[in-house]
Design a protein around this motif. Structure first.
Motif, PDB file in Angstrom:
ATOM      1  N   UNK A   1       0.821  -1.214   0.000  1.00 35.22           N
ATOM      2  CA  UNK A   1       0.000   0.000   0.000  1.00 35.22           C
ATOM      3  C   UNK A   1       0.857   1.266   0.000  1.00 35.22           C
ATOM      4  N   UNK A   2       2.167   1.121  -0.199  1.00 40.90           N
ATOM      5  CA  UNK A   2       3.081   2.271  -0.099  1.00 40.90           C
ATOM      6  C   UNK A   2       2.716   3.384  -1.061  1.00 40.90           C
ATOM      7  N   UNK A   3       2.306   3.041  -2.279  1.00 41.67           N
ATOM      8  CA  UNK A   3       1.966   4.075  -3.257  1.00 41.67           C
ATOM      9  C   UNK A   3       0.770   4.893  -2.791  1.00 41.67           C
ATOM     10  N   UNK A   4      -0.163   4.255  -2.072  1.00 37.09           N
ATOM     11  CA  UNK A   4      -1.312   4.991  -1.554  1.00 37.09           C
ATOM     12  C   UNK A   4      -0.909   5.933  -0.428  1.00 37.09           C
ATOM     13  N   UNK A   5       0.047   5.500   0.391  1.00 36.29           N
ATOM     14  CA  UNK A   5       0.543   6.381   1.451  1.00 36.29           C
ATOM     15  C   UNK A   5       1.195   7.617   0.848  1.00 36.29           C
ATOM     16  N   UNK A   6       1.976   7.435  -0.230  1.00 32.82           N
ATOM     17  CA  UNK A   6       2.615   8.569  -0.884  1.00 32.82           C
ATOM     18  C   UNK A   6       1.571   9.464  -1.539  1.00 32.82           C
ATOM     19  N   UNK A   7       0.549   8.862  -2.154  1.00 30.00           N
ATOM     20  CA  UNK A   7      -0.519   9.655  -2.766  1.00 30.00           C
ATOM     21  C   UNK A   7      -1.249  10.486  -1.710  1.00 30.00           C
ATOM     22  N   UNK A   8      -1.521   9.872  -0.566  1.00 30.78           N
ATOM     23  CA  UNK A   8      -2.177  10.614   0.518  1.00 30.78           C
ATOM     24  C   UNK A   8      -1.303  11.765   0.987  1.00 30.78           C
ATOM     25  N   UNK A   9       0.007  11.534   1.025  1.00 34.69           N
ATOM     26  CA  UNK A   9       0.928  12.591   1.424  1.00 34.69           C
ATOM     27  C   UNK A   9       0.893  13.752   0.434  1.00 34.69           C
ATOM     28  N   UNK A  10       0.863  13.447  -0.854  1.00 30.94           N
ATOM     29  CA  UNK A  10       0.741  14.503  -1.865  1.00 30.94           C
ATOM     30  C   UNK A  10      -0.510  15.337  -1.621  1.00 30.94           C
ATOM     31  N   UNK A  11      -1.620  14.657  -1.361  1.00 33.32           N
ATOM     32  CA  UNK A  11      -2.884  15.367  -1.178  1.00 33.32           C
ATOM     33  C   UNK A  11      -2.890  16.179   0.112  1.00 33.32           C
ATOM     34  N   UNK A  12      -2.251  15.665   1.147  1.00 31.58           N
ATOM     35  CA  UNK A  12      -2.190  16.405   2.409  1.00 31.58           C
ATOM     36  C   UNK A  12      -1.390  17.696   2.269  1.00 31.58           C
ATOM     37  N   UNK A  13      -0.484  17.740   1.290  1.00 31.81           N
ATOM     38  CA  UNK A  13       0.320  18.940   1.070  1.00 31.81           C
ATOM     39  C   UNK A  13      -0.216  19.775  -0.085  1.00 31.81           C
ATOM     40  N   UNK A  14      -1.484  19.557  -0.425  1.00 36.36           N
ATOM     41  CA  UNK A  14      -2.135  20.323  -1.482  1.00 36.36           C
ATOM     42  C   UNK A  14      -3.249  21.148  -0.863  1.00 36.36           C
ATOM     43  N   UNK A  15      -3.157  22.459  -0.983  1.00 36.08           N
ATOM     44  CA  UNK A  15      -4.087  23.351  -0.292  1.00 36.08           C
ATOM     45  C   UNK A  15      -5.536  23.142  -0.723  1.00 36.08           C
ATOM     46  N   UNK A  16      -5.754  22.697  -1.958  1.00 37.89           N
ATOM     47  CA  UNK A  16      -7.112  22.560  -2.464  1.00 37.89           C
ATOM     48  C   UNK A  16      -7.864  21.372  -1.869  1.00 37.89           C
ATOM     49  N   UNK A  17      -7.150  20.449  -1.239  1.00 39.74           N
ATOM     50  CA  UNK A  17      -7.800  19.264  -0.685  1.00 39.74           C
ATOM     51  C   UNK A  17      -8.545  19.625   0.600  1.00 39.74           C
ATOM     52  N   UNK A  18      -9.770  19.104   0.746  1.00 41.17           N
ATOM     53  CA  UNK A  18     -10.638  19.566   1.825  1.00 41.17           C
ATOM     54  C   UNK A  18     -10.841  18.553   2.948  1.00 41.17           C
ATOM     55  N   UNK A  19     -10.604  17.267   2.708  1.00 44.57           N
ATOM     56  CA  UNK A  19     -10.865  16.230   3.719  1.00 44.57           C
ATOM     57  C   UNK A  19      -9.563  15.853   4.415  1.00 44.57           C
ATOM     58  N   UNK A  20      -8.912  16.861   4.945  1.00 44.17           N
ATOM     59  CA  UNK A  20      -7.566  16.691   5.486  1.00 44.17           C
ATOM     60  C   UNK A  20      -7.531  15.737   6.684  1.00 44.17           C
ATOM     61  N   UNK A  21      -8.468  15.865   7.597  1.00 44.81           N
ATOM     62  CA  UNK A  21      -8.426  15.037   8.806  1.00 44.81           C
ATOM     63  C   UNK A  21      -8.583  13.557   8.457  1.00 44.81           C
ATOM     64  N   UNK A  22      -9.532  13.238   7.585  1.00 42.93           N
ATOM     65  CA  UNK A  22      -9.720  11.852   7.167  1.00 42.93           C
ATOM     66  C   UNK A  22      -8.500  11.339   6.408  1.00 42.93           C
ATOM     67  N   UNK A  23      -7.950  12.194   5.545  1.00 43.70           N
ATOM     68  CA  UNK A  23      -6.797  11.790   4.747  1.00 43.70           C
ATOM     69  C   UNK A  23      -5.600  11.522   5.652  1.00 43.70           C
ATOM     70  N   UNK A  24      -5.450  12.314   6.693  1.00 41.41           N
ATOM     71  CA  UNK A  24      -4.324  12.127   7.608  1.00 41.41           C
ATOM     72  C   UNK A  24      -4.460  10.801   8.367  1.00 41.41           C
ATOM     73  N   UNK A  25      -5.677  10.480   8.820  1.00 37.94           N
ATOM     74  CA  UNK A  25      -5.899   9.211   9.523  1.00 37.94           C
ATOM     75  C   UNK A  25      -5.653   8.032   8.584  1.00 37.94           C
ATOM     76  N   UNK A  26      -6.073   8.184   7.351  1.00 42.53           N
ATOM     77  CA  UNK A  26      -5.858   7.136   6.338  1.00 42.53           C
ATOM     78  C   UNK A  26      -4.371   6.913   6.107  1.00 42.53           C
ATOM     79  N   UNK A  27      -3.634   7.995   5.920  1.00 40.75           N
ATOM     80  CA  UNK A  27      -2.198   7.877   5.687  1.00 40.75           C
ATOM     81  C   UNK A  27      -1.502   7.232   6.893  1.00 40.75           C
ATOM     82  N   UNK A  28      -1.892   7.628   8.095  1.00 44.55           N
ATOM     83  CA  UNK A  28      -1.301   7.060   9.308  1.00 44.55           C
ATOM     84  C   UNK A  28      -1.477   5.545   9.344  1.00 44.55           C
ATOM     85  N   UNK A  29      -2.656   5.077   8.968  1.00 40.52           N
ATOM     86  CA  UNK A  29      -2.912   3.628   8.983  1.00 40.52           C
ATOM     87  C   UNK A  29      -2.045   2.909   7.956  1.00 40.52           C
ATOM     88  N   UNK A  30      -1.767   3.551   6.821  1.00 36.20           N
ATOM     89  CA  UNK A  30      -0.964   2.925   5.774  1.00 36.20           C
ATOM     90  C   UNK A  30       0.513   2.860   6.140  1.00 36.20           C
TER      91      UNK A  30
END
Length: 593
Positions: free
Chosen positions: A278-307
């Motif tokens: 699932x490493x590629x998904x963790x990196x994708x989540x990281x990209x999105x977490x560092x993108x200002x336009x992304x709005x579901x930051x809290x959920x994305x952060x929890x998702x990345x943490x689990x990965x």
């Protein structure tokens, strides 16, 4: 454009070194040859023409590995840079190609373009022009047919076009590429088209669930481009980013646990080492977490943490109607089961990859993960006649191989008796088995503590088995033993409770295999592992009933079971009753809450 190029360099030179990259760096030192201004490697078969694994491409990967290993310091090491230039010249002057178009238009182009972008300020213009001519093959500028590609292939083509546009400084080409990617982030009007489905699953190569195969590549590349383009005139529109976030969090998040993805979602890639990462998904989540336009930051952060190995507290039950796929997730486990329908194909095989995967087409395939280690790289050791959840004869490798005749083939279901339901931790998936002389009825019922699995009216070629599970065993091997009604067996994080008259047989033994079994292009070196296998022999019984819970769980919440072709029902202690009802007019799901 300079801002985007700077971001690419920053990402590339700071990518964490993984095992393959480290190995490539070591091989650089051991096998490097300097000859007439060129640098190449004595252990690479540059003439190899295998369409599944192209050895020559490792030349470009080793250049990348060396740059990643040294980072910005590489540019201060004159001897190292001369070797890197010599290795690049070696590739450019020989223009290596492969019979598989994918390598020539996608794989080679992406690897070469990444190297050129990192070195862009240090390369002479003639070398840049020479490289750009090769990269153009995988760009819309040189291959306008890319505009008609879909899903992962399209995202690869767009990435390569973006790289090409940045290298040659073509603003119009860059904008064309971005516009086409934005168009691909959509839900197709036709329910059977490829791409993101209304239920947030993902199709590629027809009606095949590929959320964590081709869908993984689509997500990684799209998230990367969203991040690279953010805050520039070429940024992906906000509404497209919002839909993409929904796809990740309301679709793909359901199909993995920790460091591993659900093996049912990777298609033929199951035949490759590391395919369940699932490493590629963790990196994708990281990209999105560092993108200002992304709005579901809290959920994305929890998702990345689990990965990344952190706590996975995600609790949800979802039925994906477009993919006939039921997923049940709690902090203790991930359980999924796949349906069977005329418009849906279970898997595919191509380039001889996954030629043993015939049984993965069957309805009722199941995945059970507590840690994510259960099936990770199990492929070389798997008895492919005994895929978890399936009812099938005990076919050997040769028989399975012969049934998977033809390249780029996939099998669809033979009836439409399949459907599902999910709400508040309870779920249902039902199907009618009908293929290869095998027949019967199956139903799966989720509840907060686990899943109940029912089968009845089962018949087919003998010996006929239903496989409860086949996974790595983290404990010591043990001899075969029977588990009768009211008893249970356990492996890893799960307990398997027999609720029916047919006894289950469980064992754990050391198994030897090789990756080449399911993909001849892979290594034939033997590998070993301890494998747990639990099956039900239908010689004397045409039905089964069992429950899957966390290892310390029990099925006391289950108060009644009906298991006939006309009615498969489970009633729970809180009054909830779930049923599949069949009559001459068809099939329906009955829910009493």
């Amino acid at each position: 454009m300079e801002r985007i190029i700077s971001r690419i360099r920053h990402h590339f030179l700071r990518t964490p070194i993984h095992t393959t990259t480290t190995s490539n760096c070591d091989l650089w030192e051991e096998t490097l040859v300097r000859e007439n201004g060129y640098v190449f490697f004595s252990d690479i078969n540059y003439a190899g023409q295998n369409p599944a694994i192209w050895d020559a491409l490792d030349h470009l990967r080793r250049i990348q590995a060396k740059l990643i290993r040294h980072g910005d310091a590489a540019f201060d090491d004159a001897a190292l840079m001369e070797d890197i230039y010599g290795a690049l010249r070696y590739w450019l002057d020989r223009d290596f190609q492969n019979p598989n178009w994918w390598f020539n238009q996608i794989g080679m182009v992406s690897n070469l373009a990444a190297v050129v972008l990192v070195l862009l300020d240090h390369l002479p213009q003639p070398m840049i022009d020479q490289a750009a001519a090769l990269i153009r093959r995988g760009s819309i500028a040189g291959a306008p047919a890319i505009l008609d590609w879909t899903g992962a292939n399209l995202s690869w083509g767009i990435r390569n076009t973006v790289y090409h546009a940045l290298i040659i400084g073509d603003d119009a080409l860059l904008q064309t590429a971005v516009d086409r990617l934005s168009q691909e982030i959509h839900i197709p009007a036709h329910p059977h088209d490829e791409g993101i489905k209304p239920d947030m699953s993902f199709y590629q190569h027809g009606q095949i669930l590929y959320s964590c195969g081709y869908g993984r590549s689509f997500t990684y590349e799209t998230a990367h481009l969203i991040s690279l383009l953010s805050g520039t005139p070429y940024a992906i529109p906000d509404d497209k980013i919002a839909l993409f976030e929904d796809f990740v969090l309301d679709g793909q998040r359901y199909m993995m646990r920790g460091l591993a993805v659900d093996y049912q979602t990777v298609g033929r890639e199951i035949a490759r080492p590391g395919a369940l990462s699932s490493a590629a998904f963790a990196q994708a989540a990281d990209y999105l977490l560092h993108t200002a336009e992304c709005r579901r930051q809290e959920e994305m952060r929890a998702y990345r943490t689990s990965l990344l190995g952190g706590d996975d507290t995600f609790t949800a039950t979802k039925y994906f109607p477009n993919s006939y796929f039921l997923v049940h997730k709690t902090p203790d486990f991930h359980i999924s089961v796949k349906g069977y329908h005329t418009i849906y194909k279970g898997t595919e095989w191509g380039l001889a990859e996954n030629r043993l995967g015939y049984n993965l087409n069957y309805g009722g395939v199941m995945t059970m993960m507590a840690t994510g280690d259960e099936y990770f790289d199990l492929n070389p050791l798997t008895d492919y006649a005994k895929i978890p959840g399936t009812t099938a004869p005990a076919w050997d490798d040769q028989t399975l191989w012969e049934r998977s005749v033809g390249d780029w083939k996939a099998e669809a279901g033979t009836n439409d008796d399949c459907g599902g339901y999910a709400a508040d931790g309870y779920g249902v998936l039902h199907l009618r088995v009908e293929h290869d002389g095998i027949a019967g009825y199956k139903a799966y019922f989720t509840y907060p503590e686990g899943m109940v699995c029912l089968g009845c009216g089962l018949s087919g070629p003998e010996p006929l088995y239903t496989t409860v599970d086949q996974a790595f065993c983290p404990d010591a091997p043990f001899d075969a033993r029977q588990i009768h009604k009211g008893e249970c067996t356990a492996n890893g994080g799960f307990a398997y409770h027999n609720l029916g008259d047919a006894p289950m047989t469980a064992e754990a033994k050391i198994v030897q295999g090789a990756w080449s079994r399911n993909s001849p292009a892979q290594s034939a070196e033997p590998v070993w592992g301890c494998v747990f296998l639990c099956t039900i022999d239908h010689a004397a019984h045409d039905s089964y009933a069992y429950a899957i819970t966390a290892r310390e769980g029990n099925p006391t919440a289950i108060t009644a079971i009906i298991n006939t072709p006309k009615e498969q029902r489970v009633t729970f202690s809180d009054g909830t009753s779930l049923a599949v009802l069949r009559d001459a007019d068809g099939c329906c799901i009955d829910v009493v809450r």
